[in-house]
Enzyme design. Structure first.
Site, short mmCIF file in Angstrom:
data_model
loop_
_atom_site.label_atom_id
_atom_site.label_comp_id
_atom_site.label_asym_id
_atom_site.label_seq_id
_atom_site.Cartn_x
_atom_site.Cartn_y
_atom_site.Cartn_z
N ASP A 104 0.85 -1.19 0.00
CA ASP A 104 0.00 0.00 0.00
C ASP A 104 0.88 1.25 0.00
OD1 ASP A 104 -2.29 1.87 0.86
OD2 ASP A 104 -3.29 -0.07 0.88
N HIS B 103 -3.24 6.05 3.68
CA HIS B 103 -4.09 4.92 3.29
C HIS B 103 -3.58 3.60 3.86
CE1 HIS B 103 -5.96 1.98 0.45
NE2 HIS B 103 -6.95 2.84 0.43
N SER C 26 -11.41 -0.54 0.01
CA SER C 26 -10.08 -0.56 0.62
C SER C 26 -10.17 -0.89 2.10
CB SER C 26 -9.40 0.81 0.48
OG SER C 26 -8.81 0.96 -0.77
#
Length: 580
Positions: free
Chosen positions: A139, A190, A527
């Site tokens: 990620d 994220h 996600s």
């Protein structure tokens, strides 16, 4: 040059390179063509980062000594490499190499969620915590200083870091461990949020598997970097003698949407007992990125596409990625907003004799149309259109794709097209279906849709907030839909993904309306649903080290919708129900 082995974007780039290095350098955009390096300094070679799809047990040792070709370790049928464009013809001639594609961009795609699916009761009953299992997070990185991860990050491979020697799976970036972990930053946030959902250990917003350990890959968000990252995580886990689950909360639509692209094949190749990959379904169910039509021989159908600037106001290139059966043939043309139109272009022979890609000038826009013969991976036809924007382009415009039927084995030809970039289809051919792209279309991956468990929260400034676009206890409206283009089912299952509160990276910038305190932030998306499932898989792997993805799917129970089996294209098998 054997063009039959080149992906469309690589063939176009090579043709531009043969026109002159400036022609390629002018159109290399980092976010849309991240694999290309085309410096104007002629002392430095133009090169490209690629995936290599190879014959079984292909021997590429002779290529490793070839000037301009550098092959990374890891993989069998799917490998990665860095190739100088001057050496590309040599690479296409190797009998062990079946297809060469440049790095393609992907993009990052969680309190009440655990209670909604029975997680606390499940953990209390089984006493499972994820101990002894590795969770690979490929990620945007991780905040190694966040208390939710203290003492449980084994490695960080920062693919962005410069001047490093990398790892065997990719000789770029820097691998950090021990006290050096804090040198890698998650300035996006994220990856930190995703890691917190899967296995955060803080008491306020605890993750699903709070005693699992992490191997983190801060990726460059290309399919090549992700393939390298998957191979890296599983190799480390094997060296440590531990099972692993890899979380991929990212995706793109440069693929055939049937699981035959390089990233999907790499996942299938790497998956097995004690090696499971979880992928996000995507967040494009409402974005009109997919169009579908049935065209008869001799019939012409039109698909309008609105192309506007990105979030920064910049008009970037637009791509069409079209597919139809290999037994059929169609011809395609493009009409510009001012009415200028390219000629119809049918299937062009590809191979050593020449390129199946033609360049057209429509005003100050350059349009490349590619229509090669059947794709070597699935034997279907793939046509591609690239719209190269002039430097001074502003505002929105409507392009029209014209499809003329030529040959159909079953009276009509079904054509599927995806828009890459800031393009949105309109009219009767726009579809919400088939909006799950790679890697979510991988056969062996667990592909996860998002469920809404929460619509209200209180921000860091004590303001009450509400996500009015979400419906409580229902599928999230943005959650991408199946099936795959070949009709096989995706997604596989659904998990909480909106709204989820999890770890906040101190190096990222977040709007205060989404922050709940200094260490946590609310986010939504598939996600967020994916690491929830990755955490559940970690719990199961801590009990059964040789668990496979197929067996995991049968172990998990799923909630019905009003007593009925849910729509598979939306929910997969259904919302996970750990209480059962």
């Amino acid at each position: 040059m054997d063009y039959s082995k080149l992906a469309p974007s690589l063939a176009i780039a090579y043709d531009q390179y043969t026109e002159g290095r400036e022609a390629l350098a002018d159109h290399v955009q980092e976010d849309q063509m991240p694999g290309f390096v085309a410096p104007r300094d002629f002392a430095k070679p133009a090169r490209v980062v690629v995936t290599l799809e190879c014959a079984p047990d292909a021997d590429l040792q002779d290529l490793e000594s070839t000037a301009g070709i550098e092959i990374n370790a890891g993989g069998d049928r799917v490998r990665t490499a860095i190739v100088q464009l001057d050496a590309l013809p040599t690479l296409t001639q190797h009998p062990g190499v079946e297809r060469i594609a440049p790095a393609q961009p992907v993009h990052p795609l969680m309190d009440v969620a655990p209670q909604k699916v029975g997680l606390p009761a499940f953990r209390a009953k089984t006493k499972l915590t994820g101990r002894g299992v590795i969770i690979g997070v490929v990620d945007t990185g991780i905040d190694a200083r966040h208390p939710a991860f203290k003492g449980r990050i084994l490695r960080i491979w920062d693919q962005h870091a410069r001047a490093g020697t990398g790892v065997p799976e990719g000789r770029y970036g820097i691998e950090y461990k021990g006290d050096d972990l804090v040198k890698s930053k998650d300035d996006h946030g994220h990856g930190t949020h995703v890691a917190g959902i899967a296995a955060g250990s803080d008491t306020k917003y605890q993750g699903v598997a709070p005693e699992a350990e992490f191997v983190v890959v801060k990726t460059k968000m290309t399919n090549v970097g992700i393939i390298d990252g998957i191979q890296y995580v599983f190799r480390l886990a094997k060296d440590l003698g531990k099972p692993a689950v890899v979380n991929l909360s990212l995706g793109g639509h440069s693929d055939p949407h049937d699981g035959t692209d390089a990233m999907c094949k790499a996942i299938d190749e790497q998956s097995g007992p004690g090696r499971i990959v979880c992928c996000a379904a995507g967040n494009e169910a409402e974005d009109n990125i997919h169009a579908q039509l049935d065209v008869k021989p001799g019939e012409i159908q039109r698909i309008p596409c609105i192309h506007g600037p990105d979030s920064k106001g910049v008009v970037q290139d637009l791509w069409f990625n079209g597919w139809y059966a290999g037994s059929d043939q169609v011809e395609v043309a493009v009409t510009a907003p001012d009415g200028l139109t390219t000629p119809y272009q049918g299937v062009l022979p590809n191979g050593p004799k020449g390129s199946p890609y033609k360049k057209y000038q429509l005003g100050d826009w350059t349009v490349w149309v590619g229509s090669p013969g059947p794709d070597s991976r699935n034997r279907d036809h793939n046509f591609g259109v690239r719209f190269q924007a002039p430097a001074n382009a502003t505002g929105s415009r409507t392009w029209t794709l014209l499809v003329r039927g030529k040959k159909a084995a079953k009276q009509k030809t079904r054509v599927d097209v995806w828009a890459l970039g800031e393009g949105r289809f309109s009219g009767p051919h726009a579809r919400n279906s088939m909006t799950i792209g790679s890697p979510g279309t991988a056969t062996c991956a667990l592909t996860v849709a998002a469920y809404t468990t929460k619509t209200r929260w209180k921000d860091i400034d004590n303001n009450n907030r509400e996500a009015i676009w979400l419906k409580q206890d229902d599928i999230a409206p943005f959650s991408s839909l199946g099936p795959r283009r070949d009709g096989k089912p995706k997604p596989d299952l659904t998990a909480p993904g909106a709204l989820i509160v999890s770890a906040l990276s101190r190096d990222s910038v977040k709007n205060r309306r989404w922050m709940t305190d200094q260490n946590h932030v609310a986010m939504q998306g598939t996600s967020m649903a994916t690491p929830f499932v990755a955490g559940v898989i970690a719990l199961l792997l801590s009990q059964e080290k040789t668990l496979t993805s197929d067996k995991a799917m049968t172990k998990i129970a799923y909630a019905t919708r009003n007593g009925k089996k849910p729509d598979a294209d939306t929910w997969g098998r259904g919302l996970i129900d750990l209480a059962k």
